[in-house]
Write an enzyme that holds these catalytic residues in place. Structure first.
Site, PDB file in Angstrom:
ATOM      1  N   CYS A   1     -13.085  -5.305   0.285  1.00 51.10           N
ATOM      2  CA  CYS A   1     -11.861  -5.079  -0.482  1.00 51.10           C
ATOM      3  C   CYS A   1     -10.863  -6.203  -0.227  1.00 51.10           C
ATOM      4  CB  CYS A   1     -11.255  -3.727  -0.130  1.00 51.10           C
ATOM      5  SG  CYS A   1      -9.750  -3.338  -1.056  1.00 51.10           S
TER       6      CYS A   1
ATOM      7  N   CYS B   1     -10.978   4.685   1.384  1.00 47.85           N
ATOM      8  CA  CYS B   1     -10.123   5.286   0.353  1.00 47.85           C
ATOM      9  C   CYS B   1     -10.911   6.033  -0.717  1.00 47.85           C
ATOM     10  CB  CYS B   1      -9.227   4.224  -0.286  1.00 47.85           C
ATOM     11  SG  CYS B   1     -10.119   2.891  -1.125  1.00 47.85           S
TER      12      CYS B   1
ATOM     13  N   SER C   1       3.252  -3.076   5.055  1.00 51.59           N
ATOM     14  CA  SER C   1       3.535  -3.896   3.874  1.00 51.59           C
ATOM     15  C   SER C   1       4.992  -3.765   3.452  1.00 51.59           C
ATOM     16  CB  SER C   1       2.605  -3.523   2.720  1.00 51.59           C
ATOM     17  OG  SER C   1       2.655  -2.147   2.427  1.00 51.59           O
TER      18      SER C   1
ATOM     19  N   SER D   1       0.810  -1.216   0.000  1.00 54.21           N
ATOM     20  CA  SER D   1       0.000   0.000   0.000  1.00 54.21           C
ATOM     21  C   SER D   1       0.843   1.264   0.000  1.00 54.21           C
ATOM     22  CB  SER D   1      -0.902   0.009   1.232  1.00 54.21           C
ATOM     23  OG  SER D   1      -0.108   0.096   2.407  1.00 54.21           O
TER      24      SER D   1
END
Length: 354
Positions: free
Chosen positions: A95, A193, A7, A2
């Site tokens: 998602c 988002c 991550s 991301s």
């Protein structure tokens, strides 16, 4: 990837273990201008550059996959439909489910890789007795994300890695700092988002063309207390901003789109005894026989509550809490645990009144 610290450190660890790693960032929608650097989302162009920078530092390849069509149909459209039907959706779970895992796992198979790895805080453990992969809570209970991953089936878990499951957030940031990553102190994403300003009503209106009409605010006995400005502006469990003066604080208990009524009442009168759950996905077990004592979360940040869980019908559960709960919202998710192990989870379809 991301572009965030989690991550990035997951990539660092995988690389340090000697695995062949490729970094991937997902393009999820086309209106990049809605994701400015000031928002707390995970989709800006700067995020892509941060992820690429980490990959350059580590000497691994970085790619951007375009999943805008999948994201639009399985996340955004589903989000809009749920709100319009009076439910309270959780698009982050959708998602994860349909994009970051289902679609990305298919891309993994297409490219011939063995695993998809993410920066989620959770643990994957193989149970020799049951011969099943299990999803467990993270070592850092304050960062645990097992609730949003309850949907992972056996095939997906077999091909998943969660490098951060045994680490704390402090340890993750320290590893990023030691590696010299530019995002070592980057703030976490918090907002949805595709609605970075939090104005769900405006977003849904712009996408669907639907308008939201005022209606009656009533208590659980049906007495009219005031007028709401459109059901979409309210969420189950909401206290502030209802617009009705009362001797005791009022909470949103239910939204009734068929009559355009918003049901509110005092704290004790807005609690529920249990929930009915649909579309159940099983993890550590392949089904539940009869009735079991488990602990259940109906909110991401909630402490799991003791409950009696009964297999009601095909892919449905009846969950009755040992103590009444507030703000159990249709459209949200109920996840069942035994200790630190995810047993199953599904979508709250209805509440059982107290």
């Amino acid at each position: 990837m991301s572009g965030g610290v989690d991550s990035s450190v997951a990539t660092l660890l995988l690389h340090s273990w000697g695995l062949e790693v490729q970094g991937v960032t997902l393009k999820l929608f086309n209106n990049e201008t809605s994701c400015s650097l000031e928002t707390k989302t995970c989709c800006s162009l700067q995020d892509v550059e941060d992820a690429r920078s980490v990959c350059v530092d580590l000497g691994v390849s970085h790619y951007v996959f375009n999943f805008t069509k999948t994201f639009g149909t399985t996340v955004i459209d589903k989000f809009c439909d749920a709100y319009l039907s009076g439910e309270t959706p959780n698009p982050c779970i959708d998602c994860n489910r349909f994009v970051k895992f289902e679609a990305l796992q298919q891309r993994r198979r297409d490219l011939g890789f063995d695993y998809v790895a993410t920066g989620h805080y959770a643990r994957r453990i193989y149970n020799d007795d049951t011969q099943r992969f299990e999803l467990h809570t993270a070592f850092d209970e304050h960062k645990d994300q097992s609730y949003v991953l309850f949907h992972l089936d056996q095939d997906t878990l077999r091909h998943m890695l969660f490098p951060l499951g045994d680490l704390t957030k402090t340890q993750v940031r320290e590893l990023a700092r030691e590696a010299g990553f530019i995002n070592a102190q980057k703030q976490e994403s918090q907002d949805i988002c595709f609605v970075p300003d939090g104005n769900y009503a405006a977003f849904i209106h712009n996408r669907t063309g639907k308008t939201f009409t005022p209606g009656a605010i009533v208590n659980r006995e049906g007495k009219r207390l005031g007028t709401h400005q459109g059901l979409i502006h309210y969420t189950i469990g909401q206290r502030k901003g209802i617009g009705v003066a009362a001797a005791q604080p009022l909470y949103v208990y239910e939204k009734r789109p068929e009559t355009n009524e918003l049901v509110v009442d005092t704290d004790m009168k807005t609690q529920c005894r249990g929930v009915i759950v649909r579309d159940v996905t099983y993890g550590a077990l392949d089904h539940i026989d009869g009735t079991q004592q488990l602990s259940v979360k109906t909110h991401y940040r909630q402490k799991a509550q003791d409950a009696v869980v009964t297999n009601a019908s095909n892919k449905r559960l009846r969950i009755e809490f040992c103590a009444p709960q507030r703000a159990c919202a249709p459209g949200q998710f109920a996840v069942c645990y035994r200790g630190d192990t995810v047993i199953c989870g599904g979508t709250i379809e209805d509440i059982i009144p107290e």
